[in-house]
Enzyme design. Structure first.
Site, PDB file in Angstrom:
ATOM      1  N   GLN A   1       0.078   2.643  -5.825  1.00 58.66           N
ATOM      2  CA  GLN A   1      -1.333   3.026  -5.677  1.00 58.66           C
ATOM      3  C   GLN A   1      -2.170   2.656  -6.905  1.00 58.66           C
ATOM      4  O   GLN A   1      -3.288   2.154  -6.769  1.00 58.66           O
ATOM      5  CB  GLN A   1      -1.433   4.529  -5.436  1.00 58.66           C
ATOM      6  CG  GLN A   1      -2.397   4.884  -4.338  1.00 58.66           C
ATOM      7  CD  GLN A   1      -2.145   6.255  -3.753  1.00 58.66           C
ATOM      8  OE1 GLN A   1      -1.369   7.041  -4.294  1.00 58.66           O
ATOM      9  NE2 GLN A   1      -2.790   6.551  -2.657  1.00 58.66           N
TER      10      GLN A   1
ATOM     11  N   ASP B   1      -3.327  -1.040  -6.900  1.00 56.24           N
ATOM     12  CA  ASP B   1      -3.930  -1.540  -5.666  1.00 56.24           C
ATOM     13  C   ASP B   1      -5.347  -2.093  -5.894  1.00 56.24           C
ATOM     14  O   ASP B   1      -6.343  -1.383  -5.737  1.00 56.24           O
ATOM     15  CB  ASP B   1      -3.915  -0.394  -4.639  1.00 56.24           C
ATOM     16  CG  ASP B   1      -4.401  -0.801  -3.273  1.00 56.24           C
ATOM     17  OD1 ASP B   1      -4.846  -1.954  -3.115  1.00 56.24           O
ATOM     18  OD2 ASP B   1      -4.351   0.036  -2.362  1.00 56.24           O
TER      19      ASP B   1
ATOM     20  N   ARG C   1       0.869  -1.193   0.000  1.00 54.62           N
ATOM     21  CA  ARG C   1       0.000   0.000   0.000  1.00 54.62           C
ATOM     22  C   ARG C   1       0.901   1.238   0.000  1.00 54.62           C
ATOM     23  O   ARG C   1       0.912   2.020   0.938  1.00 54.62           O
ATOM     24  CB  ARG C   1      -0.899   0.022   1.218  1.00 54.62           C
ATOM     25  CG  ARG C   1      -1.832  -1.149   1.493  1.00 54.62           C
ATOM     26  CD  ARG C   1      -2.656  -1.689   0.433  1.00 54.62           C
ATOM     27  NE  ARG C   1      -4.027  -1.286   0.229  1.00 54.62           N
ATOM     28  CZ  ARG C   1      -5.076  -1.579   0.979  1.00 54.62           C
ATOM     29  NH1 ARG C   1      -4.944  -2.224   2.088  1.00 54.62           N
ATOM     30  NH2 ARG C   1      -6.271  -1.219   0.625  1.00 54.62           N
TER      31      ARG C   1
ATOM     32  N   SER D   1      -7.917  -1.889  -2.920  1.00 55.90           N
ATOM     33  CA  SER D   1      -8.598  -0.600  -2.745  1.00 55.90           C
ATOM     34  C   SER D   1      -9.691  -0.421  -3.797  1.00 55.90           C
ATOM     35  O   SER D   1     -10.774   0.075  -3.494  1.00 55.90           O
ATOM     36  CB  SER D   1      -7.604   0.557  -2.835  1.00 55.90           C
ATOM     37  OG  SER D   1      -6.848   0.626  -1.654  1.00 55.90           O
TER      38      SER D   1
ATOM     39  N   TYR E   1      -2.150   0.491   8.940  1.00 53.73           N
ATOM     40  CA  TYR E   1      -3.229  -0.464   9.259  1.00 53.73           C
ATOM     41  C   TYR E   1      -3.539  -0.441  10.744  1.00 53.73           C
ATOM     42  O   TYR E   1      -2.711  -0.037  11.563  1.00 53.73           O
ATOM     43  CB  TYR E   1      -2.810  -1.887   8.883  1.00 53.73           C
ATOM     44  CG  TYR E   1      -2.905  -2.179   7.419  1.00 53.73           C
ATOM     45  CD1 TYR E   1      -4.129  -2.497   6.830  1.00 53.73           C
ATOM     46  CD2 TYR E   1      -1.783  -2.136   6.604  1.00 53.73           C
ATOM     47  CE1 TYR E   1      -4.227  -2.764   5.480  1.00 53.73           C
ATOM     48  CE2 TYR E   1      -1.870  -2.390   5.253  1.00 53.73           C
ATOM     49  CZ  TYR E   1      -3.092  -2.711   4.693  1.00 53.73           C
ATOM     50  OH  TYR E   1      -3.187  -2.958   3.352  1.00 53.73           O
TER      51      TYR E   1
HETATM   52  P1  NAD Z   1      -8.941  -2.718   6.323  1.00 56.54           P
HETATM   53  O1  NAD Z   1      -9.882  -3.315   5.349  1.00 56.54           O
HETATM   54  O2  NAD Z   1      -7.755  -3.486   6.776  1.00 56.54           O
HETATM   55  O3  NAD Z   1      -9.764  -2.276   7.646  1.00 56.54           O
HETATM   56  C1  NAD Z   1     -10.875  -1.412   7.550  1.00 56.54           C
HETATM   57  C2  NAD Z   1     -10.883  -0.429   8.713  1.00 56.54           C
HETATM   58  O4  NAD Z   1     -11.215  -1.114   9.932  1.00 56.54           O
HETATM   59  C3  NAD Z   1      -9.554   0.287   8.981  1.00 56.54           C
HETATM   60  O5  NAD Z   1      -9.740   1.675   8.841  1.00 56.54           O
HETATM   61  C4  NAD Z   1      -9.231  -0.098  10.415  1.00 56.54           C
HETATM   62  O6  NAD Z   1      -8.614   0.963  11.143  1.00 56.54           O
HETATM   63  C5  NAD Z   1     -10.595  -0.395  10.983  1.00 56.54           C
HETATM   64  N1  NAD Z   1     -10.610  -1.185  12.228  1.00 56.54           N
HETATM   65  C6  NAD Z   1      -9.849  -2.239  12.595  1.00 56.54           C
HETATM   66  N2  NAD Z   1     -10.154  -2.662  13.849  1.00 56.54           N
HETATM   67  C7  NAD Z   1     -11.153  -1.856  14.281  1.00 56.54           C
HETATM   68  C8  NAD Z   1     -11.903  -1.783  15.488  1.00 56.54           C
HETATM   69  N3  NAD Z   1     -11.682  -2.621  16.512  1.00 56.54           N
HETATM   70  N4  NAD Z   1     -12.836  -0.808  15.594  1.00 56.54           N
HETATM   71  C9  NAD Z   1     -13.068   0.054  14.586  1.00 56.54           C
HETATM   72  N5  NAD Z   1     -12.402   0.033  13.424  1.00 56.54           N
HETATM   73  C10 NAD Z   1     -11.445  -0.912  13.270  1.00 56.54           C
HETATM   74  O7  NAD Z   1      -8.477  -1.281   5.828  1.00 56.54           O
HETATM   75  P2  NAD Z   1      -8.117  -0.750   4.378  1.00 56.54           P
HETATM   76  O8  NAD Z   1      -9.311  -0.167   3.755  1.00 56.54           O
HETATM   77  O9  NAD Z   1      -7.380  -1.810   3.639  1.00 56.54           O
HETATM   78  O10 NAD Z   1      -7.135   0.456   4.768  1.00 56.54           O
HETATM   79  C11 NAD Z   1      -6.166   0.286   5.796  1.00 56.54           C
HETATM   80  C12 NAD Z   1      -5.188   1.439   5.810  1.00 56.54           C
HETATM   81  O11 NAD Z   1      -4.398   1.457   4.649  1.00 56.54           O
HETATM   82  C13 NAD Z   1      -5.860   2.798   5.904  1.00 56.54           C
HETATM   83  O12 NAD Z   1      -5.078   3.635   6.714  1.00 56.54           O
HETATM   84  C14 NAD Z   1      -5.806   3.316   4.508  1.00 56.54           C
HETATM   85  O13 NAD Z   1      -5.836   4.728   4.427  1.00 56.54           O
HETATM   86  C15 NAD Z   1      -4.451   2.760   4.079  1.00 56.54           C
HETATM   87  N6  NAD Z   1      -4.346   2.626   2.618  1.00 56.54           N
HETATM   88  C16 NAD Z   1      -3.243   3.165   1.999  1.00 56.54           C
HETATM   89  C17 NAD Z   1      -3.135   3.055   0.631  1.00 56.54           C
HETATM   90  C18 NAD Z   1      -1.940   3.637  -0.091  1.00 56.54           C
HETATM   91  O14 NAD Z   1      -1.196   4.372   0.488  1.00 56.54           O
HETATM   92  N7  NAD Z   1      -1.739   3.273  -1.326  1.00 56.54           N
HETATM   93  C19 NAD Z   1      -4.101   2.406  -0.105  1.00 56.54           C
HETATM   94  C20 NAD Z   1      -5.208   1.850   0.563  1.00 56.54           C
HETATM   95  C21 NAD Z   1      -5.305   1.951   1.939  1.00 56.54           C
END
Ligand code: NAD
Length: 378
Positions: A127, A130, A122, A133, A229
């Site tokens: 990006q 991905d 990520r 996403s 994460y």
């Molecule tokens: P994910 O599917 O792993 O999880 C979804 C959400 O659930 C996350 O926001 C996480 O904080 C939340 N979560 C976990 N435990 C929890 C709890 N007990 N209570 C409430 N919420 C809880 O997440 P994702 O969509 O894959 O994204 C994860 C991270 O990666 C985020 O910070 C996102 O911004 C980042 N991201 C970065 C890039 C990039 O830089 N290219 C791309 C995609 C996502």
């Protein structure tokens, strides 16, 4: 080099790995692209569009597999399909190497090289590749439409000659990619939205979409790892989260849940008691069904009704918007292939910070440390 795309083997899967726009790009990179006849039909793409984009078409699945240098898929190919590939062929798909390590064995035995889309880092550079996403964006959007369709109320506030109806109240748990898209979609439909996440950084994103951020006292805990994460939080934080959510659930019409912690069972955020406190007609769409669900009463892949509250846990929502899901995924794959193809041939530089980490298996050897551990322990 022949890049091959088959019709997905699972009849419930409507996506296709490449769309014609990407075929054109790959052909301009001097690759030969071969598509199984009818591969795009369930995503509303017909064979003629692939032909016009420069692809070859064939109905001979076994022949296509036997001559493929690079097989692109949405899901992991079936064992029957993998068995027909030549040793040394490269496979790129959502392979679930860490969720179903055992199913990677045939790829190893056949001497294949396999890239798992879910391992793409990520990072800013990756990006555009991905796929997780892209699919999460579609899933978050569609979850809200499912909730709106089930709810016995309207989402927007309406002022009519027969009086005013108030907007629906929506609570989104987990503000990652899917959760944020769910918030944006519910807002566009006119609902009053609240978002909840344990990562403090998520608060800003939630508020920027016009939703309220529900905060839980983390007791000084840093709930975010270096990669952005969520970490598993303490039982006290979980208890406080569940209390907060149960209180909010009483006045909420629809809850969309998307909370996940990589490699762990999804946290239970909505208890049976919280469901018991919800109004008749309320809806929960649990997007964490594949890792066990965020609601204690969720049955993955099923629709459950408890005291007038409907709980849905669809497992492949991305496939229900197949044209745009395929288009985004296809662009992700083409972007990944652009760093793997040189002068029309596969050129894998394993020191590359995307190619190295995304590869699970190379010519029959495990290259992913977590996969090696999982297979050694089994
Ligand atoms: P994910 O599917 O792993 O999880 C979804 C959400 O659930 C996350 O926001 C996480 O904080 C939340 N979560 C976990 N435990 C929890 C709890 N007990 N209570 C409430 N919420 C809880 O997440 P994702 O969509 O894959 O994204 C994860 C991270 O990666 C985020 O910070 C996102 O911004 C980042 N991201 C970065 C890039 C990039 O830089 N290219 C791309 C995609 C996502």
């Amino acid at each position: 080099m022949r890049i091959t795309v088959l019709k997905e083997a699972d009849p419930a899967e409507s996506r296709v790995a490449l769309v014609p726009e990407s075929v054109k790009k790959l052909v301009s990179m001097k690759a030969t692209v071969v598509i199984e006849r009818g591969a795009g039909l369930s995503a509303s793409i017909d064979d003629a569009e692939y032909e016009a984009a420069g692809a070859e078409l064939s109905a001979d699945r076994a022949g296509l597999l036997g001559r493929a240098d690079l097989l692109l898929g949405v899901n992991r190919p079936t064992d029957a399909d993998l068995a027909q590939l030549r040793a040394g062929a490269v496979v790129v798909a959502f392979l679930r190497p860490l969720d179903e390590p055992q199913k990677m064995r045939l790829l190893l035995e056949k001497g294949l090289t396999a890239f798992a889309v879910e391992l793409i880092p990520r990072t800013t550079r990756a990006q555009s590749m991905d796929g997780l996403s892209s699919m999460a964006t579609i899933v978050g959007y569609k979850a809200v439409l499912l909730a709106a369709e089930r709810l016995p109320r309207l989402f927007p506030m309406l002022t009519t000659a027969a009086g005013t109806v108030p907007p629906a109240k929506v609570l989104v748990l987990g503000a990652g990619v899917a959760g944020l898209q769910a918030i944006a979609t519910a807002r566009r439909l006119g609902a009053m939205v609240e978002g909840f996440d344990v990562r403090a950084a998520a608060g800003e994103a939630v508020r920027s979409l016009g939703a309220k951020f529900l905060e839980v006292d983390l007791g000084g805990l840093q709930a975010e790892d270096a990669g952005g994460y969520a970490r598993e939080v303490t039982e006290e934080v979980m208890d406080r989260s569940r209390e907060l959510i149960a209180r909010q659930a009483k006045v909420t019409d629809a809850i969309i849940t998307s909370a996940q912690v990589p490699g762990k069972r999804a946290p239970i955020l909505v208890t049976a008691e919280a469901v018991g406190g919800m109004k008749r007609g309320s809806v929960i769409v649990d997007l964490a069904g594949s890792t066990g669900g965020n609601c204690a009463l969720t049955k993955p892949g099923e629709v459950v009704e408890v005291n007038g509250v409907t709980i849905l846990a669809p497992l492949n929502l991305a496939s229900t918007v197949p044209l745009h899901a395929s288009q985004l995924y296809s662009r992700n794959l083409t972007s990944l292939l652009s760093i793997m193809i040189r002068e029309g041939e596969i050129h894998l530089d394993f020191s590359d910070d995307i190619i190295g980490p995304t590869c699970a298996v190379h010519q029959g050897q495990i290259t992913e440390a977590r996969l090696r551990t999982a297979l050694a322990e089994s």
